[in-house]
Design an enzyme around this catalytic site. Structure first.
Site, PDB file in Angstrom:
ATOM      1  N   GLY A  27       0.772  -1.238   0.000  1.00  0.00           N
ATOM      2  CA  GLY A  27       0.000   0.000   0.000  1.00  0.00           C
ATOM      3  C   GLY A  27       0.802   1.286   0.000  1.00  0.00           C
ATOM      4  O   GLY A  27       0.307   2.331   0.414  1.00  0.00           O
ATOM      5  N   HIS A  72       1.997   0.943 -13.142  1.00  0.00           N
ATOM      6  CA  HIS A  72       2.798  -0.235 -13.495  1.00  0.00           C
ATOM      7  C   HIS A  72       4.281   0.155 -13.494  1.00  0.00           C
ATOM      8  O   HIS A  72       4.649   1.202 -14.030  1.00  0.00           O
ATOM      9  CB  HIS A  72       2.385  -0.737 -14.884  1.00  0.00           C
ATOM     10  CG  HIS A  72       3.149  -1.957 -15.284  1.00  0.00           C
ATOM     11  ND1 HIS A  72       2.868  -3.209 -14.764  1.00  0.00           N
ATOM     12  CD2 HIS A  72       4.213  -2.127 -16.113  1.00  0.00           C
ATOM     13  CE1 HIS A  72       3.710  -4.091 -15.278  1.00  0.00           C
ATOM     14  NE2 HIS A  72       4.539  -3.459 -16.097  1.00  0.00           N
ATOM     15  N   MET A  79      -3.567  -7.222  -7.537  1.00  0.00           N
ATOM     16  CA  MET A  79      -3.013  -8.363  -8.257  1.00  0.00           C
ATOM     17  C   MET A  79      -4.069  -9.207  -8.966  1.00  0.00           C
ATOM     18  O   MET A  79      -3.898 -10.413  -9.142  1.00  0.00           O
ATOM     19  CB  MET A  79      -2.200  -9.238  -7.291  1.00  0.00           C
ATOM     20  CG  MET A  79      -1.063  -8.500  -6.607  1.00  0.00           C
ATOM     21  SD  MET A  79       0.073  -7.727  -7.787  1.00  0.00           S
ATOM     22  CE  MET A  79       0.957  -9.182  -8.344  1.00  0.00           C
ATOM     23  N   ASN A  94      -4.351   2.531 -13.418  1.00  0.00           N
ATOM     24  CA  ASN A  94      -3.413   1.572 -12.837  1.00  0.00           C
ATOM     25  C   ASN A  94      -2.014   2.150 -12.901  1.00  0.00           C
ATOM     26  O   ASN A  94      -1.707   2.943 -13.794  1.00  0.00           O
ATOM     27  CB  ASN A  94      -3.446   0.254 -13.628  1.00  0.00           C
ATOM     28  CG  ASN A  94      -2.507  -0.798 -13.042  1.00  0.00           C
ATOM     29  OD1 ASN A  94      -2.456  -0.973 -11.815  1.00  0.00           O
ATOM     30  ND2 ASN A  94      -1.768  -1.483 -13.897  1.00  0.00           N
TER      31      ASN A  94
END
Ligand code: GRF
Length: 228
Positions: A15, A114, A95, A112
């Site tokens: 987190g 990445h 995930m 998202n």
């Protein structure tokens, strides 16, 4: 007056990106309010961090196949997000593959982060993939989520130089510093309504495609003219 943008976070692990978003909100630079966090992992540190900061949290049984979300799980997530009037969903180390039900409930409203310069090195262990490939520069990407894995339109990226003595851990740590900088910035842009899409290309409204021809605008026809 329109209300502030509500953000819901989906996280499976430690987190730190949630923490960066929260810190930006506290500093008054997120332009949005974090309202809830969901996780598929009962031992996710992100759940505790969010609860400690007063967010509503929910643990969801992902069900389905490994890496996927069952229809039931997606329905539960959508209901929880809707209950909290979420406008923007941020995946922060989540995930699971986001399925159609979730995508259709939040069109162009799921981000998202990445740890690579997409489209290079999608999927798991991106810093390790980058090292094994031998690239000299990698980085991180915030993108809109679509039905593929790490394939959606790119909102923002940051580059990180690879060092000869890097391990996946040292490289990940430097990438993470950049993640914590660009994720709040991407949320701020989304929340401001300044993002504009031209196919896959996402820009900031009024700062791209401003070269429409105007009467007596000779510069439009000259490649050598620099814009102010
Ligand atoms: C980050 O490296 C992010 O890019 C990837 O998963 C990791 C999550 O880290 N998607 P954290 O849980 O936010 O600390």
């Amino acid at each position: 007056m329109t209300r502030e943008v509500h953000v819901g976070v989906l996280a499976s692990g430690r987190g730190s990106n949630f923490q960066a978003l929260w810190a930006a909100e506290q500093a008054g630079v997120l332009g949005a309010r974090l309202v809830c966090l969901l996780s598929d992992n009962p031992s996710a540190n992100a759940l505790q961090r969010a609860a400690d900061r007063g967010l509503q949290t929910r643990l969801v049984d992902a069900g389905g196949k490994r890496g996927q979300l069952s229809e039931t799980a997606q329905g539960e997530i959508v209901a929880f997000l809707r209950h909290h009037e979420v406008d923007l969903v941020c995946l922060a180390g989540f995930m699971r593959i986001v399925g159609r039900t979730l995508l259709e409930a939040f069109p162009n409203a799921i981000l998202n982060i990445h740890p690579s310069l997409l489209p290079s090195f999608p999927g798991l262990e991106a810093p390790r993939q980058a090292l094994e490939h031998g690239v000299k520069v990698t980085g991180c990407t915030v993108h809109l989520v679509d039905a593929g894995i790490d394939t959606g339109p790119i909102v923002t990226q940051a580059a990180v130089a690879v060092r000869v003595d890097d391990t996946p851990e040292t490289l990940s740590a430097r990438i993470l510093e950049q993640e914590h900088r660009i994720y709040p910035e991407a949320v701020r842009l989304w929340a401001s309504g300044e993002l504009a899409a031209h196919g896959r290309r996402i820009g900031v409204r009024d700062r791209i495609d401003t070269r429409a021809p105007r009467a007596n605008d000779a510069s439009h026809h000259s490649n050598s003219e620099a814009r102010p």
